[in-house]
Design an enzyme around this catalytic site. Structure first.
Site, PDB file in Angstrom:
ATOM      1  N   TYR A   1      -7.463  12.836   2.849  1.00 46.46           N
ATOM      2  CA  TYR A   1      -6.918  12.413   1.549  1.00 46.46           C
ATOM      3  C   TYR A   1      -5.482  11.897   1.697  1.00 46.46           C
ATOM      4  CZ  TYR A   1      -5.592  13.075  -3.404  1.00 46.46           C
ATOM      5  OH  TYR A   1      -5.131  12.916  -4.698  1.00 46.46           O
TER       6      TYR A   1
ATOM      7  N   LYS B   1      -4.042   8.256   0.885  1.00 48.98           N
ATOM      8  CA  LYS B   1      -3.010   8.088  -0.149  1.00 48.98           C
ATOM      9  C   LYS B   1      -1.739   7.452   0.436  1.00 48.98           C
ATOM     10  CE  LYS B   1      -4.998   9.564  -3.918  1.00 48.98           C
ATOM     11  NZ  LYS B   1      -5.481   8.534  -4.872  1.00 48.98           N
TER      12      LYS B   1
HETATM   13  N1  LIG Z   1      -4.891  15.604 -10.523  1.00 45.51           N
HETATM   14  C1  LIG Z   1      -3.824  15.518  -9.741  1.00 45.51           C
HETATM   15  O1  LIG Z   1      -2.913  16.372  -9.759  1.00 45.51           O
HETATM   16  C2  LIG Z   1      -3.666  14.358  -8.798  1.00 45.51           C
HETATM   17  C3  LIG Z   1      -2.596  14.375  -7.891  1.00 45.51           C
HETATM   18  C4  LIG Z   1      -2.401  13.271  -7.061  1.00 45.51           C
HETATM   19  C5  LIG Z   1      -3.261  12.195  -7.145  1.00 45.51           C
HETATM   20  N2  LIG Z   1      -4.323  12.236  -8.010  1.00 45.51           N
HETATM   21  C6  LIG Z   1      -5.201  11.079  -8.045  1.00 45.51           C
HETATM   22  O2  LIG Z   1      -5.454  10.702  -9.385  1.00 45.51           O
HETATM   23  C7  LIG Z   1      -6.739  10.076  -9.462  1.00 45.51           C
HETATM   24  C8  LIG Z   1      -7.570  10.744 -10.544  1.00 45.51           C
HETATM   25  O3  LIG Z   1      -7.818  12.098 -10.175  1.00 45.51           O
HETATM   26  P1  LIG Z   1      -8.229  13.235 -11.212  1.00 45.51           P
HETATM   27  O4  LIG Z   1      -7.376  14.398 -10.893  1.00 45.51           O
HETATM   28  O5  LIG Z   1      -8.262  12.699 -12.585  1.00 45.51           O
HETATM   29  O6  LIG Z   1      -9.710  13.570 -10.672  1.00 45.51           O
HETATM   30  P2  LIG Z   1     -11.081  13.849 -11.454  1.00 45.51           P
HETATM   31  O7  LIG Z   1     -12.005  14.410 -10.445  1.00 45.51           O
HETATM   32  O8  LIG Z   1     -10.832  14.606 -12.705  1.00 45.51           O
HETATM   33  O9  LIG Z   1     -11.573  12.382 -11.886  1.00 45.51           O
HETATM   34  C9  LIG Z   1     -11.922  11.402 -10.940  1.00 45.51           C
HETATM   35  C10 LIG Z   1     -12.960  10.489 -11.546  1.00 45.51           C
HETATM   36  O10 LIG Z   1     -13.265   9.482 -10.576  1.00 45.51           O
HETATM   37  C11 LIG Z   1     -14.677   9.257 -10.588  1.00 45.51           C
HETATM   38  N3  LIG Z   1     -15.085   8.691  -9.301  1.00 45.51           N
HETATM   39  C12 LIG Z   1     -15.147   9.318  -8.095  1.00 45.51           C
HETATM   40  N4  LIG Z   1     -15.563   8.461  -7.154  1.00 45.51           N
HETATM   41  C13 LIG Z   1     -15.754   7.261  -7.764  1.00 45.51           C
HETATM   42  C14 LIG Z   1     -16.167   5.984  -7.310  1.00 45.51           C
HETATM   43  N5  LIG Z   1     -16.475   5.781  -6.021  1.00 45.51           N
HETATM   44  N6  LIG Z   1     -16.255   4.971  -8.208  1.00 45.51           N
HETATM   45  C15 LIG Z   1     -15.947   5.182  -9.516  1.00 45.51           C
HETATM   46  N7  LIG Z   1     -15.572   6.369  -9.999  1.00 45.51           N
HETATM   47  C16 LIG Z   1     -15.469   7.399  -9.137  1.00 45.51           C
HETATM   48  C17 LIG Z   1     -15.261  10.652 -10.835  1.00 45.51           C
HETATM   49  O11 LIG Z   1     -16.609  10.576 -11.310  1.00 45.51           O
HETATM   50  C18 LIG Z   1     -14.285  11.192 -11.873  1.00 45.51           C
HETATM   51  O12 LIG Z   1     -14.697  10.881 -13.199  1.00 45.51           O
HETATM   52  C19 LIG Z   1      -7.338  10.191  -8.062  1.00 45.51           C
HETATM   53  O13 LIG Z   1      -7.086   9.016  -7.336  1.00 45.51           O
HETATM   54  C20 LIG Z   1      -6.568  11.329  -7.443  1.00 45.51           C
HETATM   55  O14 LIG Z   1      -6.576  11.277  -6.045  1.00 45.51           O
HETATM   56  C21 LIG Z   1      -4.539  13.291  -8.831  1.00 45.51           C
END
Ligand SMILES: NC(=O)c1ccc[n+]([C@@H]2O[C@H](COP(=O)([O-])OP(=O)(O)OC[C@H]3O[C@@H](n4cnc5c(N)ncnc54)[C@H](O)[C@@H]3O)[C@@H](O)[C@H]2O)c1
Length: 312
Positions: A163, A167
């Site tokens: 990851y 990133k």
């Molecule tokens: N939540 C955090 O604290 C955090 C921190 C750093 C980065 N991020 C990044 O933010 C973004 C959103 O994360 P989140 O926390 O909302 O996660 P989440 O799991 O709540 O939501 C992710 C969504 O992406 C969809 N998804 C997964 N693979 C997919 C694909 N190949 N095509 C289309 N849709 C797909 C899933 O079905 C889900 O609805 C991600 O890129 C994650 O890496 C989140």
């Protein structure tokens, strides 16, 4: 009336979590939003929610894996063919498969790299090909890109080599796309969000809203919807002059990250280094910079951390 009235935006992985909040905010600001997700039911729910909120422009579902270039082209064609234009893309979809490197399987590596890195490439490639044809230019914005990196990639988080590598790649990708597309009127930035979602529940355990809200009044600092306003701003005309930047976004805090920067150097008087001579000199780099030679937990320096919530 919103500041995105009349525009069309695509948000990947918008069926839940941070992407859901982004889609709802973009719609509230007047954009027609294509809600992409692999989970059809989750995407449909978000579209219903946007319609129920009475957004000026209707939202539409797009079901598919954003890391498949054919799917990414299809959603760009849907925006242009059916809705007349494309103004912004938010590369948000993501998954985690945490494991320390000695135990990580090829499938855990490939899945994470594909969804994040190829996902960012596929949609950005399709959108940029369209915007390049449109022929904008400096001062004439035709497109906005928001990428999603993470402190795991910027600082390095234990157990997330797949990851974090993806990133870190996305942060580099975003700054390079920003340089390449500036001449065509497209800006590209990345956010490193932090929020309570299905993804962080997996990594950090339950983060109760009540505890998260225990500080200032009743503000729920780790609520995923807190990320969306900055993303909507970056998708607007008003932010067109900002490009190639990485912002930390969580709670009520927006941070600006500095890129990797050289902080110390040694040189060998215009001669190739002798490996043995380096043994006696490399220590100067650490002495000059104050950086420790061994591995450091840079995540411990975060101002706002989900692992140490006493800091929030
Ligand atoms: N939540 C955090 O604290 C955090 C921190 C750093 C980065 N991020 C990044 O933010 C973004 C959103 O994360 P989140 O926390 O909302 O996660 P989440 O799991 O709540 O939501 C992710 C969504 O992406 C969809 N998804 C997964 N693979 C997919 C694909 N190949 N095509 C289309 N849709 C797909 C899933 O079905 C889900 O609805 C991600 O890129 C994650 O890496 C989140």
């Amino acid at each position: 009336m919103g500041f995105l009235d009349g525009s069309v935006a695509i948000v990947t992985g918008a069926g839940r979590g941070i992407g859901r909040g982004e889609a709802i905010e973009l719609a509230a600001q007047g954009a027609l939003v294509l809600v992409n997700d692999v989970d059809a039911a989750a995407a449909a729910e978000v579209v219903d929610e946007i319609s129920a909120a009475g957004a000026a422009a209707a939202a539409a579902v797009h079901v598919g894996d954003c890391s498949d270039p054919a799917v990414a082209s299809e959603v760009v064609e849907q925006a242009i063919g059916r809705h007349g234009r494309l103004d912004a893309i938010v590369n948000n979809a993501g998954v985690v498969r945490d494991r320390t490197i000695a135990k990580m399987t090829p499938s855990e590596w490939d899945t994470v790299i594909a969804v994040h890195l190829r996902g960012h490439y596929a949609l950005t490639h399709a959108a940029c090909a369209h915007w390049k044809e449109l022929g904008g230019g400096p001062g004439h914005a035709v497109g906005h890109i928001v990428c999603t990196t993470s402190t795991s990639g910027l600082l390095g988080n234990f157990g997330q080599s797949n990851y974090g590598a993806a990133k870190a790649g996305i942060a580099a990708f975003s700054t390079i796309v920003a340089q390449e597309m500036a001449r065509y009127g497209v800006n590209c930035n990345a956010i490193a969000p932090a929020a309570r979602t299905r993804m962080t529940e997996g990594a950090y355990g339950d983060i109760p809203a009540a505890a998260a809200a225990s500080s200032a009044e009743s503000f729920d600092f780790w609520h995923p919807d807190n990320v969306a306003p900055m993303v909507a701003y970056l998708c607007s005309e008003a932010a067109s002059h900002i490009s190639g930047k990485v912002f930390g976004v969580q709670g009520d805090v927006v941070e600006l990250y500095q890129p990797w920067t050289s902080v110390a150097e040694i040189a060998n008087g215009d001669k190739r280094w002798d490996a043995d001579a380096l043994r006696g000199r490399v220590g100067e780099l650490f002495a000059a910079s104050g950086i420790e030679p061994g591995p450091q937990n840079m995540m411990a320096r975060l101002h706002h951390s989900m692992t140490d919530r006493s800091r929030r």
